[in-house]
Design an enzyme around this catalytic site. Sequence first.
Site, short mmCIF file in Angstrom:
data_model
loop_
_atom_site.label_atom_id
_atom_site.label_comp_id
_atom_site.label_asym_id
_atom_site.label_seq_id
_atom_site.Cartn_x
_atom_site.Cartn_y
_atom_site.Cartn_z
N ARG A 1 -9.35 1.84 8.75
CA ARG A 1 -8.94 0.50 9.19
C ARG A 1 -10.03 -0.19 9.97
O ARG A 1 -9.85 -1.35 10.37
CB ARG A 1 -7.70 0.63 10.09
CG ARG A 1 -6.39 0.31 9.36
CD ARG A 1 -5.28 0.39 10.39
NE ARG A 1 -4.09 -0.31 10.05
CZ ARG A 1 -3.03 0.27 9.45
NH1 ARG A 1 -3.09 1.51 9.05
NH2 ARG A 1 -1.94 -0.43 9.24
N ARG B 1 11.48 -1.78 10.73
CA ARG B 1 10.48 -0.99 11.44
C ARG B 1 10.21 -1.65 12.78
O ARG B 1 10.17 -2.87 12.88
CB ARG B 1 9.20 -0.98 10.59
CG ARG B 1 8.65 0.40 10.38
CD ARG B 1 7.53 0.36 9.39
NE ARG B 1 6.28 -0.05 10.00
CZ ARG B 1 5.10 0.10 9.42
NH1 ARG B 1 5.02 0.64 8.21
NH2 ARG B 1 4.00 -0.29 10.00
N ARG C 1 11.28 -6.35 5.29
CA ARG C 1 11.18 -4.92 4.98
C ARG C 1 12.16 -4.09 5.80
O ARG C 1 12.35 -4.30 6.99
CB ARG C 1 9.75 -4.46 5.27
CG ARG C 1 9.56 -2.97 5.17
CD ARG C 1 8.12 -2.63 4.97
NE ARG C 1 7.33 -2.72 6.19
CZ ARG C 1 6.03 -2.42 6.22
NH1 ARG C 1 5.39 -2.08 5.13
NH2 ARG C 1 5.37 -2.52 7.35
N LYS D 1 0.82 -1.22 0.00
CA LYS D 1 0.00 0.00 0.00
C LYS D 1 0.85 1.26 0.00
O LYS D 1 0.60 2.17 -0.76
CB LYS D 1 -0.85 0.09 1.27
CG LYS D 1 -2.06 -0.74 1.34
CD LYS D 1 -2.95 -0.32 2.51
CE LYS D 1 -2.30 -0.24 3.87
NZ LYS D 1 -1.86 -1.50 4.44
N ARG E 1 -0.39 -7.95 13.94
CA ARG E 1 -0.95 -6.98 12.98
C ARG E 1 -1.82 -7.69 11.95
O ARG E 1 -2.87 -7.18 11.54
CB ARG E 1 0.17 -6.20 12.30
CG ARG E 1 0.79 -5.16 13.24
CD ARG E 1 2.10 -4.63 12.73
NE ARG E 1 1.99 -3.94 11.48
CZ ARG E 1 2.98 -3.86 10.58
NH1 ARG E 1 4.14 -4.45 10.82
NH2 ARG E 1 2.81 -3.20 9.49
P1 AMP Z 1 0.98 1.51 8.83
O1 AMP Z 1 2.20 2.33 8.63
O2 AMP Z 1 -0.19 1.95 7.99
O3 AMP Z 1 1.23 0.02 8.72
O4 AMP Z 1 0.50 1.76 10.35
C1 AMP Z 1 1.32 1.41 11.44
C2 AMP Z 1 0.49 1.34 12.73
O5 AMP Z 1 -0.11 2.63 13.00
C3 AMP Z 1 -0.68 0.37 12.72
O6 AMP Z 1 -0.27 -0.97 12.98
C4 AMP Z 1 -1.56 0.95 13.82
O7 AMP Z 1 -1.03 0.66 15.11
C5 AMP Z 1 -1.39 2.45 13.59
N1 AMP Z 1 -2.40 2.98 12.64
C6 AMP Z 1 -2.17 3.51 11.38
N2 AMP Z 1 -3.30 3.88 10.80
C7 AMP Z 1 -4.30 3.59 11.68
C8 AMP Z 1 -5.72 3.71 11.65
N3 AMP Z 1 -6.36 4.21 10.58
N4 AMP Z 1 -6.43 3.29 12.74
C9 AMP Z 1 -5.82 2.80 13.82
N5 AMP Z 1 -4.48 2.64 13.92
C10 AMP Z 1 -3.72 3.03 12.86
#
Ligand code: AMP
Length: 208
Positions: A84, A148, A121, A9, A159
Amino acid sequence: MLGPPGAGKGTQAERFARERGVPRISTGDILREAGHSGTELGLAAKAVMEAGRLVSDAIMIGIVKERLERPDAVPGFVLDGFPRTVAQAEALDGMVDDRAPLVVVDIEVPDHTLVRRLHGRRICRVCGWNAAPGATVCARCGGSLVQRSDDGERVVLERLHVYLKDTQPIVEYYRRRRTFRSVDGDQAPDAVAADIASAVAAVLGGRA
Ligand code: AMP
């Protein structure tokens, strides 16, 4: 742009947004920046992220609403990591109901590919850029690469579990819409990008 963690994404959203000249709005990046800045919200979010859980809907909806109102997002935007949950998807509908149609692209990738990708990653320690597989330094700023903090094996499984429980239902929420498309994310990045461009063009027709 929807898809499980590791679907690509971020990479695809970044590329699509750059090509269209609109901002990519990554809620994960916004939260990571808040974490680095050390604000109360940022530190609370960091703990939730490092456990692989979701930050509350109220906080996320507030962050995205404020971001979508900024002038650079008025002509359009790519959302990466939001919504989400079904509650976030419902709130997003309310935020965009007076704008051009919300195009929803779901990037589908089998589970075994996701685990392999997430585990391998690396991101830039300095600017957060997602490094290409096999890279040794950041292609954007030359910074060193690190895993990360939420890509370790235990947190990756959490996750994916949270994705299936909380986020997969939003695919069903959108699936019957005329503006919904799914693309095969288990291909080379260029092929995925081409499929996304065709999917969006098919939805928007002359407006793409
Ligand atoms: P990402 O970089 O999109 O994989 O997001 C990393 C982490 O940020 C996720 O595993 C959640 O803990 C938090 N996070 C990001 N976007 C959201 C969202 N829309 N709702 C809730 N938690 C979020």
